[in-house]
Write an enzyme that holds these catalytic residues in place. Structure first.
Site, PDB file in Angstrom:
ATOM      1  N   LYS A 176       0.838  -1.205   0.000  1.00  0.00           N
ATOM      2  CA  LYS A 176       0.000   0.000   0.000  1.00  0.00           C
ATOM      3  C   LYS A 176       0.872   1.253   0.000  1.00  0.00           C
ATOM      4  O   LYS A 176       0.710   2.115  -0.848  1.00  0.00           O
ATOM      5  CB  LYS A 176      -0.929  -0.016   1.218  1.00  0.00           C
ATOM      6  CG  LYS A 176      -1.809   1.195   1.299  1.00  0.00           C
ATOM      7  CD  LYS A 176      -2.766   1.129   2.469  1.00  0.00           C
ATOM      8  CE  LYS A 176      -3.426   2.492   2.660  1.00  0.00           C
ATOM      9  NZ  LYS A 176      -4.306   2.535   3.822  1.00  0.00           N
ATOM     10  N   LYS A 193       9.608  -1.356  13.816  1.00  0.00           N
ATOM     11  CA  LYS A 193      10.163  -1.012  12.494  1.00  0.00           C
ATOM     12  C   LYS A 193      11.310  -0.012  12.660  1.00  0.00           C
ATOM     13  O   LYS A 193      12.368  -0.138  12.039  1.00  0.00           O
ATOM     14  CB  LYS A 193       9.088  -0.376  11.604  1.00  0.00           C
ATOM     15  CG  LYS A 193       7.998  -1.303  11.134  1.00  0.00           C
ATOM     16  CD  LYS A 193       7.070  -0.535  10.178  1.00  0.00           C
ATOM     17  CE  LYS A 193       5.805  -1.323   9.889  1.00  0.00           C
ATOM     18  NZ  LYS A 193       4.833  -0.581   9.091  1.00  0.00           N
ATOM     19  N   GLY A 200      -4.899  -1.622   5.006  1.00  0.00           N
ATOM     20  CA  GLY A 200      -4.113  -2.753   4.486  1.00  0.00           C
ATOM     21  C   GLY A 200      -4.803  -4.093   4.701  1.00  0.00           C
ATOM     22  O   GLY A 200      -4.921  -4.905   3.773  1.00  0.00           O
ATOM     23  N   ARG A 201      -5.292  -4.344   5.910  1.00  0.00           N
ATOM     24  CA  ARG A 201      -5.889  -5.662   6.191  1.00  0.00           C
ATOM     25  C   ARG A 201      -7.300  -5.791   5.633  1.00  0.00           C
ATOM     26  O   ARG A 201      -7.936  -6.824   5.815  1.00  0.00           O
ATOM     27  CB  ARG A 201      -5.850  -5.943   7.696  1.00  0.00           C
ATOM     28  CG  ARG A 201      -6.465  -4.887   8.556  1.00  0.00           C
ATOM     29  CD  ARG A 201      -6.103  -5.055  10.021  1.00  0.00           C
ATOM     30  NE  ARG A 201      -6.537  -3.917  10.836  1.00  0.00           N
ATOM     31  CZ  ARG A 201      -5.848  -2.798  11.003  1.00  0.00           C
ATOM     32  NH1 ARG A 201      -4.684  -2.647  10.413  1.00  0.00           N
ATOM     33  NH2 ARG A 201      -6.317  -1.829  11.761  1.00  0.00           N
ATOM     34  N   HIS A 214      -5.155 -33.536  16.313  1.00  0.00           N
ATOM     35  CA  HIS A 214      -4.048 -34.400  16.735  1.00  0.00           C
ATOM     36  C   HIS A 214      -2.902 -33.582  17.321  1.00  0.00           C
ATOM     37  O   HIS A 214      -1.779 -34.073  17.429  1.00  0.00           O
ATOM     38  CB  HIS A 214      -3.573 -35.241  15.545  1.00  0.00           C
ATOM     39  CG  HIS A 214      -4.642 -36.163  15.064  1.00  0.00           C
ATOM     40  ND1 HIS A 214      -4.829 -37.422  15.579  1.00  0.00           N
ATOM     41  CD2 HIS A 214      -5.632 -35.973  14.162  1.00  0.00           C
ATOM     42  CE1 HIS A 214      -5.872 -37.984  14.997  1.00  0.00           C
ATOM     43  NE2 HIS A 214      -6.378 -37.125  14.127  1.00  0.00           N
ATOM     44  N   GLU A 249      -4.731  -6.915  14.697  1.00  0.00           N
ATOM     45  CA  GLU A 249      -4.207  -5.610  14.296  1.00  0.00           C
ATOM     46  C   GLU A 249      -5.318  -4.552  14.384  1.00  0.00           C
ATOM     47  O   GLU A 249      -5.051  -3.377  14.638  1.00  0.00           O
ATOM     48  CB  GLU A 249      -3.618  -5.657  12.874  1.00  0.00           C
ATOM     49  CG  GLU A 249      -2.721  -4.464  12.572  1.00  0.00           C
ATOM     50  CD  GLU A 249      -1.910  -4.629  11.300  1.00  0.00           C
ATOM     51  OE1 GLU A 249      -0.691  -4.869  11.373  1.00  0.00           O
ATOM     52  OE2 GLU A 249      -2.510  -4.519  10.210  1.00  0.00           O
ATOM     53  N   GLU A 304      10.335  -5.216   4.156  1.00  0.00           N
ATOM     54  CA  GLU A 304      10.363  -6.595   3.667  1.00  0.00           C
ATOM     55  C   GLU A 304      10.068  -6.655   2.170  1.00  0.00           C
ATOM     56  O   GLU A 304      10.772  -7.301   1.390  1.00  0.00           O
ATOM     57  CB  GLU A 304       9.311  -7.452   4.395  1.00  0.00           C
ATOM     58  CG  GLU A 304       9.603  -7.726   5.843  1.00  0.00           C
ATOM     59  CD  GLU A 304       9.026  -6.666   6.775  1.00  0.00           C
ATOM     60  OE1 GLU A 304       8.788  -5.520   6.321  1.00  0.00           O
ATOM     61  OE2 GLU A 304       8.849  -6.965   7.965  1.00  0.00           O
TER      62      GLU A 304
HETATM   63  O1  F6P Z   1       3.241  -3.329   9.577  1.00  0.00           O
HETATM   64  C1  F6P Z   1       1.855  -3.386   9.507  1.00  0.00           C
HETATM   65  C2  F6P Z   1       1.330  -3.070   8.137  1.00  0.00           C
HETATM   66  O2  F6P Z   1       1.296  -1.694   7.950  1.00  0.00           O
HETATM   67  C3  F6P Z   1      -0.038  -3.682   7.924  1.00  0.00           C
HETATM   68  O3  F6P Z   1      -1.060  -2.930   8.445  1.00  0.00           O
HETATM   69  C4  F6P Z   1      -0.067  -3.823   6.454  1.00  0.00           C
HETATM   70  O4  F6P Z   1      -1.051  -4.713   6.046  1.00  0.00           O
HETATM   71  C5  F6P Z   1       1.336  -4.318   6.192  1.00  0.00           C
HETATM   72  O5  F6P Z   1       2.137  -3.628   7.122  1.00  0.00           O
HETATM   73  C6  F6P Z   1       1.840  -4.103   4.809  1.00  0.00           C
HETATM   74  O6  F6P Z   1       1.875  -2.750   4.471  1.00  0.00           O
HETATM   75  P1  F6P Z   1       2.070  -2.293   2.973  1.00  0.00           P
HETATM   76  O7  F6P Z   1       0.942  -2.852   2.176  1.00  0.00           O
HETATM   77  O8  F6P Z   1       2.029  -0.798   3.003  1.00  0.00           O
HETATM   78  O9  F6P Z   1       3.391  -2.825   2.500  1.00  0.00           O
END
Ligand code: F6P
Length: 514
Positions: free
Chosen positions: A200, A483, A257-258, A374, A343, A206
């Site tokens: 987003k 972060k 995002g979620r 199990h 979250e 990452e």
């Molecule tokens: O670190 C949390 C977060 O901001 C989430 O809310 C989000 O879904 C995820 O990181 C990924 O964020 P982005 O889509 O901006 O890479």
């Protein structure tokens, strides 16, 4: 001013009821004395039947909980979200994921312009997905994104795998751990691979690290035409362009995002199952939206689930909920729901920033049945904590292997039955206390529409709990500190600077550098 559930008139009544009735409440007795219990506590919703009767509540508890929802003006809060008000107060934003699955035309007042943009982007994204599907040269799609930009697409692609095209492999890489990306890249060829970079804000460490490594790999292995082999899904197209990725599909800051599976972030799903199935998923979610918006509270499934959640969390003191999907395709659903619930509602202050006087999001966890049976189901049956179980079963299988589905469904039923009934034994080790709660959600088949409805159901349930607790379910400030510190520690790992570090972090850093 909205009131929090613990300030509502119904709250002390609920506390009294929980204290007076629940210590002696017994599910077996409740069924024996009330032949209508199943009918009273079960209901239909779009694509989903829910049996809530094997839960530790009675009609009076639910009536008081419904009163609580009215005291907290849940319907007004719901309507504000659908209307595009800035319900995400700390970021001054709307949370309009429901608009992403709203059919064209008939836009909510003031949102016609936004809805037109939604459909323009959706049409373009789905047309692109169909072009990828028609491109026989593309055999592998590597989806890179984390959290809301990874879990939803991965969960949905797995769930709808039966509809996918076996000639094209879908890979998901979220973690910055290089093992993940490297394991996927082994055996791939640039000319037959499409990389989807989903972020987003396009500054998530990452995803950017994985995208850069993928670009390096692509060039090092003779790849050409980045615009054909890389696509970014983001609200920050300029940031993607800076990295050299110019094929992009956008969305808007009013999509959390979620909650973004329904936006361009859903491209992997559309590539896997096609535009028509993606539209069917949106339609299923919209049907659940309409149910949530228009059903009276007592017949409103997201509301009832949420009231039960608050009852368990705050009145009976249960700190977690276990999710057991009885369908292998839903194996990532527990992880998806973890982010959605924890979250959104893992907060310690209310919308005004005042400390909450009660617990918010429970710990969510789970695994598909029958695997969980199990492993940790022992604890559900005989452990010292009571953990409400949510079973999600699917009536019709899409495989053709004889006998499996009956066994699977029998196991789902048996677990709910065993938790409730228990089995008396003189031998303490063999004694099952029973009277343990479970909910049973049943889909007819795991179609795109049913999946859409199931996910929207869970979204709205989380929203209602947040509305009752008086918290902002749409921000996530708690992810920021880690972060920030990671950036600092990455530098220190390189230069060995220990100044100002606590002894534990300094000791570990030293070992890592040695
Ligand atoms: O670190 C949390 C977060 O901001 C989430 O809310 C989000 O879904 C995820 O990181 C990924 O964020 P982005 O889509 O901006 O890479």
């Amino acid at each position: 001013m909205l009131i929090r559930c613990d300030h509502a008139l119904a709250w002390p009544l609920l506390q009294n009821h929980a204290r007076a009735v629940m210590p002696d409440f017994d599910l077996r007795g409740a069924f024996a004395s009330d032949p209508a219990r199943f009918a009273r506590f079960s209901q239909e919703a779009p694509h989903c039947f829910a049996d809530l009767s094997k839960n530790l509540w009675d009609a009076q508890a639910e009536d008081l909980l419904l009163q609580l929802a009215r005291d907290c003006e849940v319907e007004r809060q719901r309507d504000a979200m659908f209307a595009g008000e800035a319900v995400n107060s700390t970021e001054g934003r709307a949370a309009l994921h429901t608009l992403l699955r709203h059919p064209p035309g008939n836009a909510p007042p003031g949102l016609a312009w936004a809805l037109a943009q939604v459909h323009e982007t959706l049409d373009a994204m789905l047309a692109y997905a169909e072009r990828v599907r028609a491109d026989a040269d593309i055999t592998d799609v590597v989806c890179m994104g984390i959290g809301g930009s990874g879990l939803g697409p991965q969960m949905a692609v797995q769930a709808l795998q039966g509809l996918g095209d076996a000639r094209r492999r879908m890979h998901f890489v979220s973690n910055v751990d290089g093992h993940a990306l490297q394991a996927v890249l082994v055996g791939l060829q640039p000319r037959s691979t499409l990389f989807i970079v989903a972020s987003k804000v396009f500054n998530t460490q990452e995803t950017l690290t994985n995208a850069r490594s993928a670009l390096d790999w692509f060039h090092a292995n003779g790849g050409s035409e980045v615009s054909r082999h890389f696509v970014a899904l983001t609200t920050h197209a300029a940031a993607a362009a800076q990295m050299g990725i110019t094929t992009t599909f956008g969305f808007w800051d009013w999509v959390g995002g979620r909650y973004s599976l329904w936006s361009s972030i859903g491209l992997p799903v559309a590539v896997a199952v096609g535009a028509a199935a993606f539209r069917a998923m949106l339609a299923g979610a919209h049907a659940m939206d309409m149910h949530f918006r228009t059903s009276p509270l007592q017949a409103n499934l997201p509301v009832r689930l949420s009231l039960l959640d608050v009852w368990y969390r705050n009145l009976l003191g249960f700190g977690s909920r276990c999710i057991a999907p009885y369908h292998a395709g839903l194996r990532r659903l527990p992880a998806y729901l973890q982010q959605l619930e924890m979250e959104s509602n893992g907060k310690r202050v209310d919308r005004q920033g005042r400390p909450l006087a009660l617990g918010s999001a429970p710990v969510l966890w789970g695994e598909p049945g029958t695997d969980g049976q199990h492993a940790f189901f022992q604890m559900l049956h005989q452990g010292s904590d009571i953990v409400p179980l949510e079973i999600i079963a699917v009536k019709q299988a899409s495989h053709t292997l004889p006998g499996h589905q009956e066994q699977l469904l029998a196991n789902a039923l048996a677990q709910a039955q065993a938790l409730m009934q228990g089995r008396a034994s003189e031998d303490g080790h063999r004694h099952f206390p029973g009277n343990r709660p479970s909910s049973f959600l049943l889909l007819d088949a795991l179609t795109p529409a049913a999946l859409g409805a199931l996910v929207a159901l869970q979204e709205h349930r989380v929203f209602v709990a947040g509305a009752l607790w008086g918290i902002n379910s749409f921000d996530q400030w708690g992810v920021e500190l880690g972060k920030l510190l990671a950036r600092d520690l990455q530098l220190r790992l390189g230069n060995g600077d220990m100044a100002g570090l606590d002894a534990s972090t300094a000791g570990l850093l030293q070992r890592l550098r040695a």
